[in-house]
Write a protein that holds these residues in place. Structure first.
Motif, PDB file in Angstrom:
ATOM      1  N   UNK A  25       0.811  -1.223   0.000  1.00 57.38           N
ATOM      2  CA  UNK A  25       0.000   0.000   0.000  1.00 57.38           C
ATOM      3  C   UNK A  25       0.839   1.264   0.000  1.00 57.38           C
ATOM      4  N   UNK A  26       1.782   1.356   0.937  1.00 58.65           N
ATOM      5  CA  UNK A  26       2.617   2.562   1.023  1.00 58.65           C
ATOM      6  C   UNK A  26       3.528   2.672  -0.194  1.00 58.65           C
ATOM      7  N   UNK A  27       3.968   1.530  -0.718  1.00 54.52           N
ATOM      8  CA  UNK A  27       4.809   1.557  -1.922  1.00 54.52           C
ATOM      9  C   UNK A  27       4.015   2.047  -3.126  1.00 54.52           C
ATOM     10  N   UNK A  28       2.743   1.643  -3.222  1.00 53.90           N
ATOM     11  CA  UNK A  28       1.907   2.098  -4.347  1.00 53.90           C
ATOM     12  C   UNK A  28       1.617   3.589  -4.254  1.00 53.90           C
ATOM     13  N   UNK A  29       1.399   4.099  -3.039  1.00 54.82           N
ATOM     14  CA  UNK A  29       1.168   5.544  -2.874  1.00 54.82           C
ATOM     15  C   UNK A  29       2.430   6.315  -3.267  1.00 54.82           C
ATOM     16  N   UNK A  30       3.601   5.819  -2.838  1.00 49.58           N
ATOM     17  CA  UNK A  30       4.860   6.474  -3.207  1.00 49.58           C
ATOM     18  C   UNK A  30       5.046   6.452  -4.721  1.00 49.58           C
ATOM     19  N   UNK A  31       4.716   5.326  -5.358  1.00 52.30           N
ATOM     20  CA  UNK A  31       4.831   5.223  -6.817  1.00 52.30           C
ATOM     21  C   UNK A  31       3.863   6.181  -7.507  1.00 52.30           C
ATOM     22  N   UNK A  32       2.673   6.357  -6.935  1.00 47.13           N
ATOM     23  CA  UNK A  32       1.701   7.292  -7.517  1.00 47.13           C
ATOM     24  C   UNK A  32       2.225   8.727  -7.441  1.00 47.13           C
ATOM     25  N   UNK A  33       2.836   9.096  -6.324  1.00 44.78           N
ATOM     26  CA  UNK A  33       3.424  10.440  -6.179  1.00 44.78           C
ATOM     27  C   UNK A  33       4.524  10.633  -7.216  1.00 44.78           C
ATOM     28  N   UNK A  34       5.407   9.631  -7.342  1.00 42.73           N
ATOM     29  CA  UNK A  34       6.499   9.733  -8.311  1.00 42.73           C
ATOM     30  C   UNK A  34       5.966   9.788  -9.743  1.00 42.73           C
ATOM     31  N   UNK A  35       4.944   9.005 -10.043  1.00 41.68           N
ATOM     32  CA  UNK A  35       4.350   9.019 -11.383  1.00 41.68           C
ATOM     33  C   UNK A  35       3.744  10.381 -11.690  1.00 41.68           C
ATOM     34  N   UNK A  36       3.098  10.977 -10.707  1.00 42.12           N
ATOM     35  CA  UNK A  36       2.538  12.326 -10.886  1.00 42.12           C
ATOM     36  C   UNK A  36       3.657  13.334 -11.153  1.00 42.12           C
ATOM     37  N   UNK A  37       4.743  13.258 -10.394  1.00 44.78           N
ATOM     38  CA  UNK A  37       5.869  14.183 -10.605  1.00 44.78           C
ATOM     39  C   UNK A  37       6.507  13.981 -11.977  1.00 44.78           C
ATOM     40  N   UNK A  98       8.954   8.207  -2.110  1.00 46.75           N
ATOM     41  CA  UNK A  98       9.410   7.422  -0.955  1.00 46.75           C
ATOM     42  C   UNK A  98       9.790   8.347   0.200  1.00 46.75           C
ATOM     43  N   UNK A  99      10.447   9.436  -0.111  1.00 52.91           N
ATOM     44  CA  UNK A  99      10.838  10.380   0.942  1.00 52.91           C
ATOM     45  C   UNK A  99       9.608  10.938   1.641  1.00 52.91           C
ATOM     46  N   UNK A 100       8.590  11.269   0.859  1.00 57.51           N
ATOM     47  CA  UNK A 100       7.360  11.818   1.427  1.00 57.51           C
ATOM     48  C   UNK A 100       6.696  10.824   2.389  1.00 57.51           C
ATOM     49  N   UNK A 101       6.817   9.533   2.092  1.00 54.50           N
ATOM     50  CA  UNK A 101       6.179   8.510   2.914  1.00 54.50           C
ATOM     51  C   UNK A 101       7.131   7.850   3.909  1.00 54.50           C
ATOM     52  N   UNK A 102       8.377   8.309   3.975  1.00 57.28           N
ATOM     53  CA  UNK A 102       9.326   7.751   4.921  1.00 57.28           C
ATOM     54  C   UNK A 102       9.793   6.349   4.558  1.00 57.28           C
TER      55      UNK A 102
END
Length: 169
Positions: A25-37, A98-102
């Motif tokens: 879950x946290x990895x997918x959220x981090x990937x979504x943030x990176x994909x958006x960027x 990843x940084x945003x989610x620790x």
């Protein structure tokens, strides 16, 4: 197979270092943030180069337009393939998401990620993406006890949660 919540490494000094494994879950959220960027960076790059092509218009001729198109393709390729590699190297295993989610990528054994491991895990990302939106990668994360995708298995890495900083107060 159940997700291992802890990853423990024993150092040569016989000290056990324990990491909390990051879940899908946290990895997918981090990937979504990176994909958006990445999407925003690609859009900005495209707007800049195609805006420049529009300003030049027909005065530059088809050669200049083709040159700008080739430049856009090359820079887009570098951005898509270099984003994770660059950030994982300069931020010690962290992308902005990843940084945003620790979260942080480490090598098995607790060592920091290096160029070779980052390159392998990110080159295999294209296979993880099959058939769509990290389909195979997510299935692999659920099947693996440490929530590793194919790129992590190939590179000998895993994603962990960063602990709270220690204080001597």
């Amino acid at each position: 197979m159940a997700l291992a919540e802890r990853y423990e490494v024993e150092t040569p000094e016989v000290v056990t270092v324990s990491y909390e494994v990051a879940g899908p879950g946290s990895r997918c959220v981090a990937a979504a943030v990176d994909t958006l960027l990445i999407g925003l960076l690609l859009a900005g790059l495209g707007a800049t180069l195609f805006g420049l092509a529009g300003l030049v218009g027909t005065a530059g001729g088809p050669d200049l337009t083709n040159l700008l198109l080739a430049l856009w393709a090359a820079l887009s390729f570098l951005l898509l393939w270099g984003y994770y590699l660059l950030f994982e190297l300069i931020w010690s295993g962290q992308s902005p998401g990843k940084r945003m989610l620790g979260l942080r990528v480490i090598r098995e054994g607790g060592r920091p990620i290096d160029f070779a491991a980052s390159a392998v895990r990110n080159l295999v990302r294209v296979v993880d993406f099959v058939p769509f939106a990290y389909g195979l990668g997510v299935l692999t994360m659920f099947a693996d006890g440490r929530a590793r995708r194919l790129g992590d298995l190939a590179a000998g890495t895993l994603v962990v949660r960063e602990g709270a900083p220690l204080s001597l107060d």
